[in-house]
Design an enzyme around this catalytic site. Structure first.
Site, PDB file in Angstrom:
ATOM      1  N   ASP A 100     -27.353 -53.336 -76.126  1.00  0.00           N
ATOM      2  CA  ASP A 100     -27.503 -51.905 -75.828  1.00  0.00           C
ATOM      3  C   ASP A 100     -27.694 -51.794 -74.326  1.00  0.00           C
ATOM      4  O   ASP A 100     -28.057 -52.761 -73.674  1.00  0.00           O
ATOM      5  CB  ASP A 100     -28.715 -51.311 -76.562  1.00  0.00           C
ATOM      6  CG  ASP A 100     -28.606 -49.794 -76.693  1.00  0.00           C
ATOM      7  OD1 ASP A 100     -28.192 -49.318 -77.758  1.00  0.00           O
ATOM      8  OD2 ASP A 100     -28.911 -49.086 -75.709  1.00  0.00           O
ATOM      9  N   ASP A 136     -24.092 -52.465 -70.635  1.00  0.00           N
ATOM     10  CA  ASP A 136     -23.551 -51.111 -70.507  1.00  0.00           C
ATOM     11  C   ASP A 136     -22.044 -51.232 -70.693  1.00  0.00           C
ATOM     12  O   ASP A 136     -21.360 -51.896 -69.897  1.00  0.00           O
ATOM     13  CB  ASP A 136     -23.901 -50.556 -69.115  1.00  0.00           C
ATOM     14  CG  ASP A 136     -23.362 -49.140 -68.918  1.00  0.00           C
ATOM     15  OD1 ASP A 136     -22.365 -48.766 -69.578  1.00  0.00           O
ATOM     16  OD2 ASP A 136     -23.935 -48.423 -68.083  1.00  0.00           O
ATOM     17  N   VAL A 137     -21.516 -50.600 -71.725  1.00  0.00           N
ATOM     18  CA  VAL A 137     -20.099 -50.805 -72.078  1.00  0.00           C
ATOM     19  C   VAL A 137     -19.123 -50.200 -71.065  1.00  0.00           C
ATOM     20  O   VAL A 137     -17.921 -50.464 -71.139  1.00  0.00           O
ATOM     21  CB  VAL A 137     -19.754 -50.277 -73.497  1.00  0.00           C
ATOM     22  CG1 VAL A 137     -20.554 -51.014 -74.555  1.00  0.00           C
ATOM     23  CG2 VAL A 137     -19.953 -48.769 -73.590  1.00  0.00           C
ATOM     24  N   SER A 148     -14.650 -41.330 -85.073  1.00  0.00           N
ATOM     25  CA  SER A 148     -15.420 -40.259 -85.705  1.00  0.00           C
ATOM     26  C   SER A 148     -14.435 -39.300 -86.362  1.00  0.00           C
ATOM     27  O   SER A 148     -13.299 -39.156 -85.891  1.00  0.00           O
ATOM     28  CB  SER A 148     -16.226 -39.496 -84.651  1.00  0.00           C
ATOM     29  OG  SER A 148     -16.693 -38.265 -85.166  1.00  0.00           O
ATOM     30  N   TYR A 191     -15.553 -35.396 -76.626  1.00  0.00           N
ATOM     31  CA  TYR A 191     -15.838 -36.395 -77.672  1.00  0.00           C
ATOM     32  C   TYR A 191     -14.655 -36.534 -78.647  1.00  0.00           C
ATOM     33  O   TYR A 191     -14.266 -37.652 -79.006  1.00  0.00           O
ATOM     34  CB  TYR A 191     -17.102 -35.950 -78.401  1.00  0.00           C
ATOM     35  CG  TYR A 191     -17.655 -36.866 -79.449  1.00  0.00           C
ATOM     36  CD1 TYR A 191     -18.424 -37.983 -79.093  1.00  0.00           C
ATOM     37  CD2 TYR A 191     -17.454 -36.622 -80.811  1.00  0.00           C
ATOM     38  CE1 TYR A 191     -18.965 -38.813 -80.073  1.00  0.00           C
ATOM     39  CE2 TYR A 191     -17.996 -37.443 -81.790  1.00  0.00           C
ATOM     40  CZ  TYR A 191     -18.745 -38.531 -81.414  1.00  0.00           C
ATOM     41  OH  TYR A 191     -19.287 -39.357 -82.378  1.00  0.00           O
ATOM     42  N   LYS A 210     -12.603 -39.919 -79.260  1.00  0.00           N
ATOM     43  CA  LYS A 210     -12.607 -40.540 -80.590  1.00  0.00           C
ATOM     44  C   LYS A 210     -11.188 -40.630 -81.170  1.00  0.00           C
ATOM     45  O   LYS A 210     -10.874 -41.557 -81.922  1.00  0.00           O
ATOM     46  CB  LYS A 210     -13.546 -39.781 -81.525  1.00  0.00           C
ATOM     47  CG  LYS A 210     -15.038 -39.973 -81.186  1.00  0.00           C
ATOM     48  CD  LYS A 210     -15.433 -41.437 -81.135  1.00  0.00           C
ATOM     49  CE  LYS A 210     -16.904 -41.675 -81.393  1.00  0.00           C
ATOM     50  NZ  LYS A 210     -17.270 -43.109 -81.206  1.00  0.00           N
TER      51      LYS A 210
HETATM   52  P1  NAP Z   1     -27.269 -43.282 -81.381  1.00  0.00           P
HETATM   53  O1  NAP Z   1     -28.325 -43.332 -82.437  1.00  0.00           O
HETATM   54  O2  NAP Z   1     -27.439 -42.364 -80.229  1.00  0.00           O
HETATM   55  O3  NAP Z   1     -26.985 -44.772 -80.889  1.00  0.00           O
HETATM   56  C1  NAP Z   1     -26.009 -45.058 -79.926  1.00  0.00           C
HETATM   57  C2  NAP Z   1     -26.528 -46.127 -79.009  1.00  0.00           C
HETATM   58  O4  NAP Z   1     -25.522 -46.416 -78.025  1.00  0.00           O
HETATM   59  C3  NAP Z   1     -27.772 -45.667 -78.249  1.00  0.00           C
HETATM   60  O5  NAP Z   1     -28.765 -46.663 -78.259  1.00  0.00           O
HETATM   61  C4  NAP Z   1     -27.217 -45.436 -76.860  1.00  0.00           C
HETATM   62  O6  NAP Z   1     -28.154 -45.577 -75.835  1.00  0.00           O
HETATM   63  C5  NAP Z   1     -26.174 -46.518 -76.780  1.00  0.00           C
HETATM   64  N1  NAP Z   1     -25.309 -46.307 -75.633  1.00  0.00           N
HETATM   65  C6  NAP Z   1     -24.918 -45.137 -75.073  1.00  0.00           C
HETATM   66  N2  NAP Z   1     -24.158 -45.358 -74.008  1.00  0.00           N
HETATM   67  C7  NAP Z   1     -24.057 -46.702 -73.860  1.00  0.00           C
HETATM   68  C8  NAP Z   1     -23.411 -47.542 -72.933  1.00  0.00           C
HETATM   69  N3  NAP Z   1     -22.733 -47.051 -71.903  1.00  0.00           N
HETATM   70  N4  NAP Z   1     -23.492 -48.876 -73.109  1.00  0.00           N
HETATM   71  C9  NAP Z   1     -24.193 -49.388 -74.140  1.00  0.00           C
HETATM   72  N5  NAP Z   1     -24.858 -48.646 -75.020  1.00  0.00           N
HETATM   73  C10 NAP Z   1     -24.777 -47.307 -74.895  1.00  0.00           C
HETATM   74  O7  NAP Z   1     -25.869 -42.854 -82.040  1.00  0.00           O
HETATM   75  P2  NAP Z   1     -25.235 -43.184 -83.467  1.00  0.00           P
HETATM   76  O8  NAP Z   1     -25.228 -41.909 -84.224  1.00  0.00           O
HETATM   77  O9  NAP Z   1     -25.835 -44.395 -84.049  1.00  0.00           O
HETATM   78  O10 NAP Z   1     -23.734 -43.456 -83.014  1.00  0.00           O
HETATM   79  C11 NAP Z   1     -23.126 -44.755 -83.026  1.00  0.00           C
HETATM   80  C12 NAP Z   1     -21.613 -44.559 -82.952  1.00  0.00           C
HETATM   81  O11 NAP Z   1     -21.183 -43.817 -84.105  1.00  0.00           O
HETATM   82  C13 NAP Z   1     -21.148 -43.765 -81.737  1.00  0.00           C
HETATM   83  O12 NAP Z   1     -19.932 -44.279 -81.262  1.00  0.00           O
HETATM   84  C14 NAP Z   1     -20.944 -42.376 -82.306  1.00  0.00           C
HETATM   85  O13 NAP Z   1     -20.058 -41.626 -81.541  1.00  0.00           O
HETATM   86  C15 NAP Z   1     -20.415 -42.723 -83.686  1.00  0.00           C
HETATM   87  N6  NAP Z   1     -20.536 -41.659 -84.663  1.00  0.00           N
HETATM   88  C16 NAP Z   1     -21.742 -41.126 -85.001  1.00  0.00           C
HETATM   89  C17 NAP Z   1     -21.794 -40.105 -85.941  1.00  0.00           C
HETATM   90  C18 NAP Z   1     -23.079 -39.477 -86.371  1.00  0.00           C
HETATM   91  O14 NAP Z   1     -23.028 -38.480 -87.123  1.00  0.00           O
HETATM   92  N7  NAP Z   1     -24.233 -39.975 -85.989  1.00  0.00           N
HETATM   93  C19 NAP Z   1     -20.616 -39.626 -86.523  1.00  0.00           C
HETATM   94  C20 NAP Z   1     -19.413 -40.189 -86.160  1.00  0.00           C
HETATM   95  C21 NAP Z   1     -19.377 -41.211 -85.222  1.00  0.00           C
HETATM   96  P3  NAP Z   1     -28.851 -44.242 -75.212  1.00  0.00           P
HETATM   97  O15 NAP Z   1     -29.774 -43.734 -76.271  1.00  0.00           O
HETATM   98  O16 NAP Z   1     -29.510 -44.765 -73.997  1.00  0.00           O
HETATM   99  O17 NAP Z   1     -27.719 -43.270 -74.905  1.00  0.00           O
END
Ligand code: NAP
Length: 251
Positions: A40, A67-68, A146, A159, A163
């Protein structure tokens, strides 16, 4: 589940695994016997998540700050997996952010930040993992897209674009890497209960849930199940595929 696990002994790297869906993926891969690099951008979060995903597995689960959007950091994360565990079998490009706003209010910075993390970050992850996997002539790369990228969401032009771009990237990479024995697939989650969606106004969240045929949001482990399947040999003849995990939303 070590012995009878679906990915026993494989090496996996998960980005954005400090919480939410990424953490659930790391945990499930571990439960099925993988050795996992939990990365992360926040090192403290990665550390805590590795402890949680490992649950006493100790050296089998390691944290890493990555950081990706940083090319050297992504290359370094893959190199770390190879040095630590001897290879890389499963790469999960999961890190993500949202910067929602209608186009009238969205800044170029909001657009670029989201495209950078999702699209460039995923591309860097696919490219770095592919270098190792094509040599080994095996591997599974899973990109987290997504349903927003399938249908477009109001207030998410950045977004949704990123996606949807991940789907094109997944299919193009699947064509390049298929002959090398490397599979590349994507998962499109719907509304999943994480920190990302906790930021939504409760009435908007409830309205979205009401619109889902299964009438509820999904849980992170339910996305992790699809990722585990794609990572495993059960999906051995699948590449360039997109699995929807949305309770029937936006079919
Ligand atoms: P989350 O709880 O916010 O977790 C995402 C993690 O990625 C966070 O720890 C975040 O850190 C980290 N991150 C952000 N930018 C980064 C970077 N540049 N390098 C490395 N790490 C980074 O979100 P999630 O809901 O689990 O989402 C995970 C994935 O699923 C994402 O790609 C999201 O778009 C996708 N997704 C989620 C949903 C949903 O409903 N939750 C639906 C469809 C798709 P910070 O907190 O510091 O930003």
């Amino acid at each position: 589940m070590g012995e009878g696990g679906l990915v026993t002994g494989r090496v996996a790297l998960v980005t954005g695994a400090g919480q939410g869906i990424g953490l659930a993926i790391a945990r499930l891969l571990r439960e099925h016997g993988a050795r996992v690099v939990v990365s992360d951008r926040d090192p403290a979060l990665a550390e805590a998540a590795a402890r949680e995903a490992g649950q006493g597995a100790g050296p089998e689960v390691v944290p890493l700050a990555c950081d990706v959007t940083d090319e050297a950091a992504v290359e370094g994360a893959v190199a770390h997996a190879v040095e630590r565990f001897g290879g890389l079998d499963v790469m999960v490009n999961n890190a993500g952010i949202t910067r929602d706003a209608t186009m009238g209010k969205m800044t170029v910075d909001d657009f670029e930040a989201v495209v950078d993390v999702h699209l460039k970050g995923t591309w860097l992850g696919v490219r770095a993992a592919a270098k190792v996997m094509r040599e080994a002539r095996s591997g599974s790369i899973i990109n987290i897209s997504s349903l927003s990228g399938k249908s477009g969401n109001f207030g998410q032009t950045n977004y949704s674009a990123a996606k949807a771009g991940i789907i094109g990237l997944t299919k193009a990479a699947a064509k390049e890497l298929g002959p090398r024995g490397v599979r590349v697939n994507a998962v499109q989650p719907g509304l999943i209960r994480t920190a990302m969606t906790a930021a939504m106004p409760p009435d908007v969240f409830a309205a979205r849930e009401a619109d889902i045929p299964m009438r509820r949001a999904g849980e992170p482990h339910e996305v992790a199940g699809a990722v585990l399947f794609l990572a495993s040999d059960l999906a051995g003849y699948m590449t360039g595929a997109v699995l929807e995990v949305g309770g029937g939303r936006l079919m």
